[in-house]
Every structure is written in C-alpha cells, then in structure tokens.
Design an enzyme around this catalytic site. Structure first.
Site, PDB file in Angstrom:
ATOM      1  N   SER A  53      53.049  70.603  20.597  1.00  0.00           N
ATOM      2  CA  SER A  53      51.978  70.025  21.084  1.00  0.00           C
ATOM      3  C   SER A  53      50.846  69.751  20.201  1.00  0.00           C
ATOM      4  CB  SER A  53      51.556  70.844  22.216  1.00  0.00           C
ATOM      5  OG  SER A  53      51.023  72.184  21.783  1.00  0.00           O
ATOM      6  N   CYS A  83      57.216  71.469  28.596  1.00  0.00           N
ATOM      7  CA  CYS A  83      56.814  72.319  27.686  1.00  0.00           C
ATOM      8  C   CYS A  83      55.572  71.787  26.963  1.00  0.00           C
ATOM      9  CB  CYS A  83      58.058  72.754  26.847  1.00  0.00           C
ATOM     10  SG  CYS A  83      57.956  74.140  25.902  1.00  0.00           S
ATOM     11  N   ARG A 112      49.395  78.830  25.747  1.00  0.00           N
ATOM     12  CA  ARG A 112      50.328  78.372  24.838  1.00  0.00           C
ATOM     13  C   ARG A 112      51.322  79.425  24.501  1.00  0.00           C
ATOM     14  NH1 ARG A 112      48.767  76.276  19.384  1.00  0.00           N
ATOM     15  NH2 ARG A 112      51.182  75.509  18.917  1.00  0.00           N
ATOM     16  N   HIS A 188      62.793  73.359  30.417  1.00  0.00           N
ATOM     17  CA  HIS A 188      63.376  72.093  29.801  1.00  0.00           C
ATOM     18  C   HIS A 188      64.457  71.733  30.460  1.00  0.00           C
ATOM     19  CE1 HIS A 188      61.304  72.280  25.746  1.00  0.00           C
ATOM     20  NE2 HIS A 188      61.267  73.489  25.571  1.00  0.00           N
ATOM     21  N   GLU A 190      65.983  69.029  30.313  1.00  0.00           N
ATOM     22  CA  GLU A 190      66.759  67.898  29.380  1.00  0.00           C
ATOM     23  C   GLU A 190      67.772  68.749  28.791  1.00  0.00           C
ATOM     24  OE1 GLU A 190      63.803  68.855  28.991  1.00  0.00           O
ATOM     25  OE2 GLU A 190      63.620  69.409  26.780  1.00  0.00           O
TER      26      GLU A 190
HETATM   27  N1  GLN Z   1      55.109  76.294  21.646  1.00  0.00           N
HETATM   28  C1  GLN Z   1      55.147  74.884  21.548  1.00  0.00           C
HETATM   29  C2  GLN Z   1      53.652  74.130  21.806  1.00  0.00           C
HETATM   30  O1  GLN Z   1      52.859  74.973  21.904  1.00  0.00           O
HETATM   31  C3  GLN Z   1      56.018  74.220  23.053  1.00  0.00           C
HETATM   32  C4  GLN Z   1      57.386  74.507  22.980  1.00  0.00           C
HETATM   33  C5  GLN Z   1      58.336  73.747  23.308  1.00  0.00           C
HETATM   34  O2  GLN Z   1      57.877  72.526  23.628  1.00  0.00           O
HETATM   35  N2  GLN Z   1      59.517  74.214  23.393  1.00  0.00           N
HETATM   36  O3  GLN Z   1      53.629  73.039  21.560  1.00  0.00           O
END
Ligand code: GLN
Length: 208
Positions: A53, A83, A112, A188, A190
């Site tokens: 992110s 996510c 997170r 996820h 997907e």
């Molecule tokens: N830990 C990731 C983040 O903070 C997210 C992980 C993921 O999208 N699989 O952006």
C-alpha cells in the site's frame, strides 16, 4: 449503467494486477488496466489490488492519479480493494508508514500487517455474508501479510469475520466490509479462482 460487460479497471501501478484482470473477465466485465486519470475516467468501476500500500500510494502520487482516485470515490465510482487495496480505501491506518497516504472514503480503521506478527500468510474458512457468497457463505480465504479492520463507522456493513486462524488473537476480526459502492476484503479471492467476490462487485458496477 446496465452494460452487459461493463468496463472495469484494475489499478495497475503495482501488485497482483493480472490475477484481478482474469477474475473480472471471468465475472463478465471488460477488464482494463488503469494507471492514469484518463484511463480512470473511462471505467465504470475499479479494483485496487493487493501488493504494497505504501508503494502504491507513492506511485499513485507520481502518476498524478491519487487526487483523481479521491475524486472518483466522492463521485461514487464503485471500487473494490483487496488487501493493500483495502488499506488504500481506508480513512484511517494503524501501523502505517509515517507519511502513508490513502485514497480514503471507506469509514474504517485498518491495522496493516495485522496477522503478520504471528505468521505471514495463511488460508482459512470464512463465513461471508450470504448476500455476497450465497448459501451458507462458506468461503476459503487466502491472507498474505493482510490487514484487518479494527473499527467501522456506522455506514459500514461487516461482510465477514475470521472464524479460524493460527493466532487466536485474530478470531472475530473483521475482514470484509461494504459501504455504499465501496467494497473491501483483507484476503485475496483473485488467487483462489473463486469468482463470487468479483461477480458481486461486477453486479454492483452494473447496478450503479
Ligand atoms: N502488507 C501489505 C501492505 O501493507 C499488504 C499485503 C497484500 O496486499 N498482500 O500494503
């Protein structure tokens, strides 16, 4: 809009873009990559994929698409974040980077890497809201350094909580939410070939 195959974008700055494009196509959308404001303007819905992110937010700034994304949320463009995408849609982030920006709009507080203190990745059986998943909502979910939702505002519907996890501290945590045209999951879909979340989102795009 009531397009049979609506144009649905995947924010293609970083992360698992190809997997979402494939799932959207299987769910009946015309799936396209979105990197720039002009491309965003051409879609009827947008997926924010999993990935990192902080990196995605920085790239969104660099590609001058962060403000257009915020404007699109205000204009009620349907968006689905999985996510890292959930983090990007969140109004409040715990354990984020010091200067972490989000698109925002979803009245939730996410933590997170919430599961990651115990274990990076795991699979678990969830009960997803039957309105989304049908039947009893049974759904096999894949979590990868996933966030969880620590608090939700009054306009947010909770669509799933953790029922099974390696860390007992994770039990009961919220992992799927919807607020109007914004949908988000910590996991996820997907990656599992289960199209139900994408079908639900494409239906949301069609009906909005
Ligand atoms: N830990 C990731 C983040 O903070 C997210 C992980 C993921 O999208 N699989 O952006």
């Amino acid at each position: 809009m009531n397009d049979a195959a609506p144009p649905v974008g995947v924010l293609a700055l970083q992360g698992d873009v190809v997997e979402h494009l494939r799932m959207l196509t299987a769910a009946g959308a015309r799936a396209v990559r979105v990197r720039r404001a002009e491309e965003l303007a051409a879609v009827a819905g947008l997926v924010l994929p999993g990935g990192e992110s902080t990196t995605m937010a920085k790239l969104a700034r660099a590609f001058e698409v962060l403000e257009p994304l915020r404007a699109a949320v205000k204009a009620e463009l349907p968006m689905y974040g999985s996510c890292a995408g959930m983090i990007l849609l969140a109004d409040r982030v715990l354990d984020g980077a010091a200067d972490q920006e989000t698109v925002g709009g979803l009245d939730i507080t996410v933590r997170r890497n919430a599961f990651g203190r115990q274990i990076d990745s795991f699979e678990a059986d969830l009960a997803l809201d039957p309105g989304l998943a049908g039947g009893d909502g049974a759904f096999r979910a894949v979590f990868i350094r996933a966030p969880w939702v620590e608090e939700v505002g009054r306009r947010v519907s909770v669509l799933a909580r953790v029922r099974q996890a390696p860390d007992p501290g994770a039990l009961g945590r919220i992992v799927a939410v919807r607020q109007g045209n914004l949908l988000a999951t910590s996991f996820h879909p997907e990656l599992t070939g289960d199209e139900r979340v994408h079908r639900y989102f494409v239906d949301l795009v069609r009906s909005s």
